[in-house]
Design a protein around this motif. Sequence first.
Motif, PDB file in Angstrom:
ATOM      1  N   TRP A  73      -5.669 -10.518  -9.272  1.00  0.00           N
ATOM      2  CA  TRP A  73      -5.825 -11.754  -8.496  1.00  0.00           C
ATOM      3  C   TRP A  73      -7.062 -11.674  -7.605  1.00  0.00           C
ATOM      4  O   TRP A  73      -7.854 -12.618  -7.540  1.00  0.00           O
ATOM      5  CB  TRP A  73      -4.569 -11.978  -7.663  1.00  0.00           C
ATOM      6  N   LEU A  74      -7.243 -10.544  -6.925  1.00  0.00           N
ATOM      7  CA  LEU A  74      -8.408 -10.376  -6.058  1.00  0.00           C
ATOM      8  C   LEU A  74      -9.708 -10.408  -6.854  1.00  0.00           C
ATOM      9  O   LEU A  74     -10.726 -10.936  -6.391  1.00  0.00           O
ATOM     10  CB  LEU A  74      -8.306  -9.060  -5.283  1.00  0.00           C
ATOM     11  N   LYS A  75      -9.667  -9.854  -8.064  1.00  0.00           N
ATOM     12  CA  LYS A  75     -10.867  -9.815  -8.906  1.00  0.00           C
ATOM     13  C   LYS A  75     -11.311 -11.218  -9.303  1.00  0.00           C
ATOM     14  O   LYS A  75     -12.504 -11.484  -9.486  1.00  0.00           O
ATOM     15  CB  LYS A  75     -10.585  -8.977 -10.156  1.00  0.00           C
ATOM     16  N   GLU A  76     -10.346 -12.135  -9.411  1.00  0.00           N
ATOM     17  CA  GLU A  76     -10.656 -13.510  -9.811  1.00  0.00           C
ATOM     18  C   GLU A  76     -11.154 -14.362  -8.645  1.00  0.00           C
ATOM     19  O   GLU A  76     -11.709 -15.439  -8.855  1.00  0.00           O
ATOM     20  CB  GLU A  76      -9.411 -14.169 -10.422  1.00  0.00           C
ATOM     21  N   LEU A  77     -10.955 -13.881  -7.411  1.00  0.00           N
ATOM     22  CA  LEU A  77     -11.319 -14.666  -6.232  1.00  0.00           C
ATOM     23  C   LEU A  77     -12.804 -14.561  -5.911  1.00  0.00           C
ATOM     24  O   LEU A  77     -13.444 -13.545  -6.193  1.00  0.00           O
ATOM     25  CB  LEU A  77     -10.542 -14.177  -5.005  1.00  0.00           C
ATOM     26  N   HIS A  78     -13.331 -15.613  -5.289  1.00  0.00           N
ATOM     27  CA  HIS A  78     -14.660 -15.527  -4.692  1.00  0.00           C
ATOM     28  C   HIS A  78     -14.578 -14.511  -3.563  1.00  0.00           C
ATOM     29  O   HIS A  78     -13.550 -14.376  -2.890  1.00  0.00           O
ATOM     30  CB  HIS A  78     -15.075 -16.898  -4.151  1.00  0.00           C
ATOM     31  N   ILE A  79     -15.649 -13.779  -3.324  1.00  0.00           N
ATOM     32  CA  ILE A  79     -15.619 -12.678  -2.361  1.00  0.00           C
ATOM     33  C   ILE A  79     -15.192 -13.129  -0.965  1.00  0.00           C
ATOM     34  O   ILE A  79     -14.498 -12.400  -0.249  1.00  0.00           O
ATOM     35  CB  ILE A  79     -16.984 -11.948  -2.308  1.00  0.00           C
ATOM     36  N   GLU A  80     -15.565 -14.344  -0.565  1.00  0.00           N
ATOM     37  CA  GLU A  80     -15.177 -14.818   0.765  1.00  0.00           C
ATOM     38  C   GLU A  80     -13.665 -14.998   0.862  1.00  0.00           C
ATOM     39  O   GLU A  80     -13.055 -14.692   1.888  1.00  0.00           O
ATOM     40  CB  GLU A  80     -15.891 -16.134   1.100  1.00  0.00           C
ATOM     41  N   LYS A  81     -13.058 -15.503  -0.212  1.00  0.00           N
ATOM     42  CA  LYS A  81     -11.602 -15.667  -0.233  1.00  0.00           C
ATOM     43  C   LYS A  81     -10.908 -14.307  -0.252  1.00  0.00           C
ATOM     44  O   LYS A  81      -9.865 -14.116   0.378  1.00  0.00           O
ATOM     45  CB  LYS A  81     -11.183 -16.494  -1.451  1.00  0.00           C
ATOM     46  N   ALA A  82     -11.495 -13.360  -0.989  1.00  0.00           N
ATOM     47  CA  ALA A  82     -10.934 -12.007  -1.025  1.00  0.00           C
ATOM     48  C   ALA A  82     -10.988 -11.375   0.363  1.00  0.00           C
ATOM     49  O   ALA A  82     -10.041 -10.707   0.798  1.00  0.00           O
ATOM     50  CB  ALA A  82     -11.693 -11.151  -2.034  1.00  0.00           C
ATOM     51  N   ARG A  83     -12.091 -11.596   1.059  1.00  0.00           N
ATOM     52  CA  ARG A  83     -12.216 -11.067   2.419  1.00  0.00           C
ATOM     53  C   ARG A  83     -11.166 -11.677   3.344  1.00  0.00           C
ATOM     54  O   ARG A  83     -10.548 -10.971   4.149  1.00  0.00           O
ATOM     55  CB  ARG A  83     -13.617 -11.350   2.966  1.00  0.00           C
ATOM     56  N   GLU A  84     -10.973 -12.982   3.233  1.00  0.00           N
ATOM     57  CA  GLU A  84      -9.978 -13.657   4.073  1.00  0.00           C
ATOM     58  C   GLU A  84      -8.588 -13.074   3.833  1.00  0.00           C
ATOM     59  O   GLU A  84      -7.829 -12.829   4.782  1.00  0.00           O
ATOM     60  CB  GLU A  84      -9.966 -15.160   3.773  1.00  0.00           C
ATOM     61  N   SER A 113      -1.194  -3.355  -0.674  1.00  0.00           N
ATOM     62  CA  SER A 113      -2.498  -3.620  -0.066  1.00  0.00           C
ATOM     63  C   SER A 113      -3.571  -2.907  -0.869  1.00  0.00           C
ATOM     64  O   SER A 113      -3.299  -1.880  -1.497  1.00  0.00           O
ATOM     65  CB  SER A 113      -2.508  -3.106   1.382  1.00  0.00           C
ATOM     66  N   PRO A 114      -4.799  -3.413  -0.855  1.00  0.00           N
ATOM     67  CA  PRO A 114      -5.892  -2.642  -1.450  1.00  0.00           C
ATOM     68  C   PRO A 114      -6.108  -1.360  -0.653  1.00  0.00           C
ATOM     69  O   PRO A 114      -5.800  -1.303   0.544  1.00  0.00           O
ATOM     70  CB  PRO A 114      -7.105  -3.579  -1.322  1.00  0.00           C
ATOM     71  N   PRO A 115      -6.660  -0.319  -1.268  1.00  0.00           N
ATOM     72  CA  PRO A 115      -6.963   0.914  -0.542  1.00  0.00           C
ATOM     73  C   PRO A 115      -8.223   0.754   0.299  1.00  0.00           C
ATOM     74  O   PRO A 115      -8.921  -0.264   0.217  1.00  0.00           O
ATOM     75  CB  PRO A 115      -7.174   1.932  -1.670  1.00  0.00           C
ATOM     76  N   THR A 116      -8.515   1.766   1.085  1.00  0.00           N
ATOM     77  CA  THR A 116      -9.694   1.730   1.956  1.00  0.00           C
ATOM     78  C   THR A 116     -10.973   1.479   1.168  1.00  0.00           C
ATOM     79  O   THR A 116     -11.868   0.762   1.630  1.00  0.00           O
ATOM     80  CB  THR A 116      -9.823   3.061   2.724  1.00  0.00           C
ATOM     81  N   GLN A 117     -11.075   2.048  -0.035  1.00  0.00           N
ATOM     82  CA  GLN A 117     -12.299   1.902  -0.832  1.00  0.00           C
ATOM     83  C   GLN A 117     -12.613   0.437  -1.121  1.00  0.00           C
ATOM     84  O   GLN A 117     -13.784   0.037  -1.121  1.00  0.00           O
ATOM     85  CB  GLN A 117     -12.178   2.671  -2.160  1.00  0.00           C
ATOM     86  N   TYR A 118     -11.573  -0.368  -1.381  1.00  0.00           N
ATOM     87  CA  TYR A 118     -11.812  -1.780  -1.682  1.00  0.00           C
ATOM     88  C   TYR A 118     -12.316  -2.515  -0.442  1.00  0.00           C
ATOM     89  O   TYR A 118     -13.224  -3.356  -0.527  1.00  0.00           O
ATOM     90  CB  TYR A 118     -10.538  -2.443  -2.205  1.00  0.00           C
ATOM     91  N   PHE A 119     -11.740  -2.193   0.719  1.00  0.00           N
ATOM     92  CA  PHE A 119     -12.228  -2.795   1.963  1.00  0.00           C
ATOM     93  C   PHE A 119     -13.693  -2.437   2.189  1.00  0.00           C
ATOM     94  O   PHE A 119     -14.496  -3.283   2.591  1.00  0.00           O
ATOM     95  CB  PHE A 119     -11.383  -2.323   3.149  1.00  0.00           C
ATOM     96  N   ASN A 120     -14.046  -1.174   1.930  1.00  0.00           N
ATOM     97  CA  ASN A 120     -15.448  -0.762   2.070  1.00  0.00           C
ATOM     98  C   ASN A 120     -16.350  -1.516   1.097  1.00  0.00           C
ATOM     99  O   ASN A 120     -17.495  -1.846   1.419  1.00  0.00           O
ATOM    100  CB  ASN A 120     -15.586   0.747   1.832  1.00  0.00           C
ATOM    101  N   GLU A 121     -15.827  -1.791  -0.076  1.00  0.00           N
ATOM    102  CA  GLU A 121     -16.612  -2.476  -1.108  1.00  0.00           C
ATOM    103  C   GLU A 121     -16.945  -3.911  -0.717  1.00  0.00           C
ATOM    104  O   GLU A 121     -18.076  -4.369  -0.893  1.00  0.00           O
ATOM    105  CB  GLU A 121     -15.833  -2.466  -2.427  1.00  0.00           C
ATOM    106  N   ILE A 122     -15.978  -4.632  -0.156  1.00  0.00           N
ATOM    107  CA  ILE A 122     -16.229  -6.054   0.122  1.00  0.00           C
ATOM    108  C   ILE A 122     -16.672  -6.331   1.558  1.00  0.00           C
ATOM    109  O   ILE A 122     -17.199  -7.406   1.848  1.00  0.00           O
ATOM    110  CB  ILE A 122     -14.999  -6.931  -0.226  1.00  0.00           C
ATOM    111  N   PHE A 123     -16.449  -5.359   2.453  1.00  0.00           N
ATOM    112  CA  PHE A 123     -16.867  -5.548   3.852  1.00  0.00           C
ATOM    113  C   PHE A 123     -17.975  -4.587   4.273  1.00  0.00           C
ATOM    114  O   PHE A 123     -18.422  -4.636   5.409  1.00  0.00           O
ATOM    115  CB  PHE A 123     -15.678  -5.342   4.797  1.00  0.00           C
TER     116      PHE A 123
END
Length: 314
Positions: A73-84, A113-123
């Motif tokens: 689901w997160l992969k299909e989202l625009h990055i701004e929506k994923a961040r939100e 929840s996504p792991p820390t690595q995913y948060f680092n990737e998008i933020f």
Amino acid sequence: MKYSMVNCKECEEKFKNYVDLHRHLRSHKMLLVDYYHKHYPKKDLLTGEFIKFKNRDQYLSDDFNTKTNMKKWLKELHIEKAREYCESILLKRKEDKGIEYAPSQVELRSLLSPPTQYFNEIFSDYYDLCDTLGLKNKYVNPTKVIDGKEYDKKEYKILIDTREQKPLKFDRETVLQKLDYGDYAFSHSEHTCNCHIERKSLADFISTMSGGHDRFIKEIERAREENSNLIILVEENLNNALGFKYLPHISKKIKASPEFIFHRVRNLIQQYSNIQFLFVNGRKESSRIVELIFTCGCCYKKIDLQLAYDNKVL
């Protein structure tokens, strides 16, 4: 005492708490899952299927039935929506659970929840994000752990508690000695910021976090009073630990669920700043990690050990 009453959505009868409400549902010949699906319908954001019901809190908080669904689901989202969405996970933990510190890798991976690595990737930086959300940071992103070659001398030894039943094997000299807490310590504690390591098999870990929980808290508090840092090193990878009910050599012996065990783990991580949990791949890895932690100075205090291990930095 004034109670916040809970209404039965079937008949509007009022109850003091959800335990009484859930017991009352028998009079309607309703299962909990049927009651919540009917009156509080929640669907997996990817598949549209009902969220699987384990308990009320889990059902109302989960947005997916599996982490795989969440990832898709997160992969299909625009990055701004994923961040939100990812921000909302952290804010919900802060508001609903009252957490004070940025969730560690063990906390995130034990949640939906996504792991820390995913948060680092998008933020770009997970810890910067947590800071902006009002969560305190215990750690910085791990880069390289000091190899500690200056400790390759005979005077530096690993202390092993006399009660340790299955001692790990090391490349350096060891000394049997009664330790007040933990199973392993360093002969020169000032070089490790008084670090002690408690080794656990997966079965030991589960037992400690269930029946031995109160005694374990006393051990943590005793270490804190003496300004010691305690690392709980589990000889099993985190994926297996999170899914131990599917491991035949574990599931037949254990009544507690992974959700119950890791709920307690998350609470301890938030409550005590002098502990970390680290899950590794077996005894050989445990030996390597113990020696590396003891010979890296105090740098283990600055990094999330599970994140460092997952990133192959540790």
